[in-house]
Write a protein that holds these residues in place. Sequence first.
Motif, PDB file in Angstrom:
ATOM      1  N   ALA A 257       0.848  -1.190   0.000  1.00 18.81           N
ATOM      2  CA  ALA A 257       0.000   0.000   0.000  1.00 18.81           C
ATOM      3  C   ALA A 257       0.881   1.236   0.000  1.00 18.81           C
ATOM      4  N   PHE A 258       0.348   2.323  -0.478  1.00 19.89           N
ATOM      5  CA  PHE A 258       1.147   3.552  -0.452  1.00 19.89           C
ATOM      6  C   PHE A 258       0.233   4.755  -0.403  1.00 19.89           C
ATOM      7  N   ASN A 259       0.780   5.852   0.044  1.00 20.28           N
ATOM      8  CA  ASN A 259       0.032   7.095  -0.089  1.00 20.28           C
ATOM      9  C   ASN A 259       0.926   8.313  -0.153  1.00 20.28           C
ATOM     10  N   ARG A 260       0.390   9.286  -0.862  1.00 20.33           N
ATOM     11  CA  ARG A 260       1.135  10.525  -1.081  1.00 20.33           C
ATOM     12  C   ARG A 260       0.520  11.654  -0.273  1.00 20.33           C
ATOM     13  N   ASP A 261      -0.304  11.296   0.691  1.00 23.32           N
ATOM     14  CA  ASP A 261      -1.097  12.323   1.382  1.00 23.32           C
ATOM     15  C   ASP A 261      -0.444  12.851   2.646  1.00 23.32           C
ATOM     16  N   GLU A 262       0.786  12.446   2.908  1.00 18.69           N
ATOM     17  CA  GLU A 262       1.365  12.877   4.169  1.00 18.69           C
ATOM     18  C   GLU A 262       2.474  13.895   3.982  1.00 18.69           C
ATOM     19  N   ALA A 263       2.770  14.600   5.055  1.00 19.44           N
ATOM     20  CA  ALA A 263       3.878  15.539   5.076  1.00 19.44           C
ATOM     21  C   ALA A 263       4.654  15.281   6.364  1.00 19.44           C
ATOM     22  N   LYS A 264       5.938  15.645   6.334  1.00 26.30           N
ATOM     23  CA  LYS A 264       6.809  15.321   7.455  1.00 26.30           C
ATOM     24  C   LYS A 264       7.257  16.597   8.157  1.00 26.30           C
ATOM     25  N   LEU A 265       7.284  16.569   9.468  1.00 23.88           N
ATOM     26  CA  LEU A 265       7.733  17.728  10.240  1.00 23.88           C
ATOM     27  C   LEU A 265       8.790  17.279  11.232  1.00 23.88           C
ATOM     28  N   THR A 266       9.846  18.061  11.339  1.00 25.64           N
ATOM     29  CA  THR A 266      10.908  17.728  12.283  1.00 25.64           C
ATOM     30  C   THR A 266      11.204  18.935  13.160  1.00 25.64           C
ATOM     31  N   ILE A 267      11.292  18.685  14.441  1.00 24.08           N
ATOM     32  CA  ILE A 267      11.744  19.736  15.345  1.00 24.08           C
ATOM     33  C   ILE A 267      13.108  19.290  15.856  1.00 24.08           C
TER      34      ILE A 267
END
Length: 411
Positions: A257-267
């Motif tokens: 399965a895959f998805n392109r709907d996410e975004a990544k955040l780093t602190i």
Amino acid sequence: MALIVQKFGGTSVGSVERIEQVAAKVKKFRDNGDDIVVVVSAMSGETNRLIELAKQISEQPVARELDVMVSTGEQVTIALLAMALIKIGVPAVSYTGGQVRILTDSAHTKARILQIDAQHIHKELKAGRVVVVAGFQGVDDCGNITTLGRGGSDTTGVALAAALKADECQIYTDVDGVYTTDPRVVAKAQRLDKITFEEMLEMASLGSKVLQIRAVEFAGKYSVPLRVLHSFQEGPGTLITLDEEESMEQPIISGIAFNRDEAKLTIRGVPDTPGVAFKILGPISAANVEVDMIVQNVAHDNTTDFTFTVHRNDYHNALHVLESIARDMGAREVIGDVDIAKVSIVGVGMRSHAGVASRMFEALAKENINIQMISTSEIKVSVVIEEKYLELAVRALHTAFELDAPAGKGE
Ligand code: ASP
Ligand code: MG
């Protein structure tokens, strides 16, 4: 003789011709001696049209009235299908959700089913009729019409099958089953004969949108055997069941399965002290942003980096919140990245096989694809990678886990 609930979606009843085709299909099962309950959606596009119409009066229509309105879509199709069945000599009768008595709570536009009165339908079946029930709708205990949320007819089908103790709930749609992965990405993707509820939930929530997730949960909870089939092509479809049979030929991985709907955040550079994860994710959740994957690194210099993913639609909101958290905590910086994709291998076979994750990482390494984040569960391994490598990654994994269709099969 079996009792089968058959659900036909919007495209399957999208025109009068199609409704007649559906009737012919139902008749075939009937002629076999099976008892049939049919659940239908509104004709394709109709629910959207009705919502648009309501929005011409008010941007935010009163939910109760919206339900009165959108439930009419299904009311049209049950009547048309019953007429089409009667025309070809099959005794049939249509019922709205309220008439069957699909009792729901009062949460208009997203109601939950509380109870179904199965007696009524059993009586009709005994009288030799095919019972055609409107999907997506019910009634609360004050008699108000309710709807179950978009795509809710799947849930009606499963709930009816559970209440009637049906032998099978068949979901007819525009694909001929559940595939090992999206055939538009991997030409050698194969239709699965069988998949477990658990796997299907992982596949569905990871972006393979064949079935409404809620319907799969419901089916799993009540052990309703569920089958996904093509409305107008013959074939066995895919059976979604409880049992995990251990067979030699059973692949360890059922699908990718895959998805392109996410975004990544780093602190970066947050103090490594108790309560940090809560300090970061508390405000994120207070802002109504759902977090998916989370990674916290081992501290060094008494500080650590904390990375998580959110839905892309929530990215700006989350970034904003995170920047203010970073200021409060004296963290070094906040970095965001929307050009990521998540790829997951899913399979109950993982429970009994070691080395599945490393086989995944090896396949990605061979393609020189960098893994940014990893998360695992009992039956799933997910990685975050750069979005531009998504298709390559899915294809490589599909091959590595021996899911490719043999030459000549598939397109
Ligand atoms: N007609 C409703 C919708 O379009 C329910 C369904 O199709 O399952 O969401
Ligand atoms: Mg639909």
